[in-house]
Write a protein that holds these residues in place. Structure first.
Motif, mmCIF file in Angstrom:
data_model
loop_
_atom_site.group_PDB
_atom_site.id
_atom_site.type_symbol
_atom_site.label_atom_id
_atom_site.label_comp_id
_atom_site.label_asym_id
_atom_site.label_seq_id
_atom_site.Cartn_x
_atom_site.Cartn_y
_atom_site.Cartn_z
ATOM 1 N N GLY A 49 0.734 -3.677 -15.821
ATOM 2 C CA GLY A 49 0.090 -4.747 -15.070
ATOM 3 C C GLY A 49 0.936 -5.257 -13.930
ATOM 4 O O GLY A 49 0.436 -5.558 -12.839
ATOM 5 N N THR A 50 2.247 -5.332 -14.171
ATOM 6 C CA THR A 50 3.159 -5.764 -13.115
ATOM 7 C C THR A 50 3.159 -4.789 -11.946
ATOM 8 O O THR A 50 3.131 -5.192 -10.778
ATOM 9 C CB THR A 50 4.584 -5.916 -13.679
ATOM 10 N N LEU A 51 3.155 -3.490 -12.234
ATOM 11 C CA LEU A 51 3.097 -2.490 -11.173
ATOM 12 C C LEU A 51 1.811 -2.612 -10.366
ATOM 13 O O LEU A 51 1.820 -2.533 -9.138
ATOM 14 C CB LEU A 51 3.218 -1.078 -11.761
ATOM 15 N N VAL A 52 0.697 -2.801 -11.048
ATOM 16 C CA VAL A 52 -0.591 -2.928 -10.354
ATOM 17 C C VAL A 52 -0.603 -4.164 -9.467
ATOM 18 O O VAL A 52 -1.010 -4.111 -8.305
ATOM 19 C CB VAL A 52 -1.751 -2.953 -11.375
ATOM 20 N N VAL A 53 -0.147 -5.283 -10.001
ATOM 21 C CA VAL A 53 -0.159 -6.528 -9.217
ATOM 22 C C VAL A 53 0.780 -6.432 -8.021
ATOM 23 O O VAL A 53 0.430 -6.828 -6.900
ATOM 24 C CB VAL A 53 0.205 -7.734 -10.120
ATOM 25 N N LEU A 54 1.972 -5.897 -8.221
ATOM 26 C CA LEU A 54 2.949 -5.853 -7.140
ATOM 27 C C LEU A 54 2.557 -4.901 -6.015
ATOM 28 O O LEU A 54 2.690 -5.241 -4.839
ATOM 29 C CB LEU A 54 4.325 -5.461 -7.679
ATOM 30 N N PHE A 55 2.065 -3.716 -6.362
ATOM 31 C CA PHE A 55 1.855 -2.710 -5.328
ATOM 32 C C PHE A 55 0.399 -2.554 -4.913
ATOM 33 O O PHE A 55 0.088 -2.519 -3.723
ATOM 34 C CB PHE A 55 2.445 -1.370 -5.772
ATOM 35 N N PHE A 56 -0.519 -2.446 -5.865
ATOM 36 C CA PHE A 56 -1.914 -2.237 -5.498
ATOM 37 C C PHE A 56 -2.595 -3.519 -5.027
ATOM 38 O O PHE A 56 -3.565 -3.476 -4.287
ATOM 39 C CB PHE A 56 -2.701 -1.595 -6.640
ATOM 40 N N MET A 57 -2.095 -4.679 -5.488
ATOM 41 C CA MET A 57 -2.637 -5.948 -4.997
ATOM 42 C C MET A 57 -1.760 -6.525 -3.886
ATOM 43 O O MET A 57 -1.997 -7.643 -3.430
ATOM 44 C CB MET A 57 -2.776 -6.936 -6.161
ATOM 45 N N HIS A 58 -0.738 -5.809 -3.486
ATOM 46 C CA HIS A 58 0.128 -6.136 -2.345
ATOM 47 C C HIS A 58 0.866 -7.462 -2.480
ATOM 48 O O HIS A 58 1.159 -8.118 -1.486
ATOM 49 C CB HIS A 58 -0.667 -6.115 -1.037
ATOM 50 N N VAL A 59 1.173 -7.854 -3.705
ATOM 51 C CA VAL A 59 1.906 -9.103 -3.910
ATOM 52 C C VAL A 59 3.383 -8.916 -3.581
ATOM 53 O O VAL A 59 4.054 -9.864 -3.170
ATOM 54 C CB VAL A 59 1.701 -9.617 -5.353
ATOM 55 N N ALA A 60 3.894 -7.700 -3.680
ATOM 56 C CA ALA A 60 5.316 -7.452 -3.417
ATOM 57 C C ALA A 60 5.696 -7.793 -1.979
ATOM 58 O O ALA A 60 6.824 -8.203 -1.717
ATOM 59 C CB ALA A 60 5.650 -5.995 -3.712
ATOM 60 N N HIS A 61 4.760 -7.639 -1.039
ATOM 61 C CA HIS A 61 5.058 -7.887 0.371
ATOM 62 C C HIS A 61 4.231 -9.040 0.936
ATOM 63 O O HIS A 61 4.008 -9.107 2.136
ATOM 64 C CB HIS A 61 4.809 -6.620 1.186
#
Length: 115
Positions: A49-61
């Motif tokens: 879930g963390t990977l999906v939120v950070l990268f696919f939902m663009h929360v990391a940037h």
């Protein structure tokens, strides 16, 4: 304001990581880990879930405000689950209860017989 563009190899790496973690979840399901079955399964699910939120939902940037909203949502979710579990896990703490005529004791509560 310039928008961040994530390179394709990052998406490919995240996709492969999600595939590996899904395979790990399926593989781990065949082993009896005792009380750690749920812990391991939830740990892998949280990582995915963390990977999906950070990268696919663009929360990391994204901006700090967006990150704050996401973290606030998860804190609220944990708070609601925690309060629900405190009720559920403490239901058997009452022990012996004085019964009332015509009302049965809830499951798991040992009540003395009505005289």
């Amino acid at each position: 304001m310039s928008e961040h563009v994530t390179p394709f190899p990052v998406y490919l790496f995240v996709f492969l990581a999600l595939l590996v973690l899904t395979g790990l979840t399926a593989w781990i399901a065949f082993f009896d880990l005792g009380i750690f079955n749920n812990v391991v399964a939830l740990g892998i699910a949280i990582l995915k879930g963390t990977l999906v939120v950070l990268f696919f939902m663009h929360v990391a940037h994204s901006s700090r405000l967006s990150k704050l909203v996401v973290v606030g949502g998860f804190v609220w979710l944990i708070l609601l689950f925690g309060l629900t579990l405190t009720d559920y896990l403490t239901r058997g703490f009452l022990g012996n209860v004085t019964p009332v005529e015509g009302i049965e004791a809830p499951p798991g509560v040992v009540a003395p017989p009505v005289e």
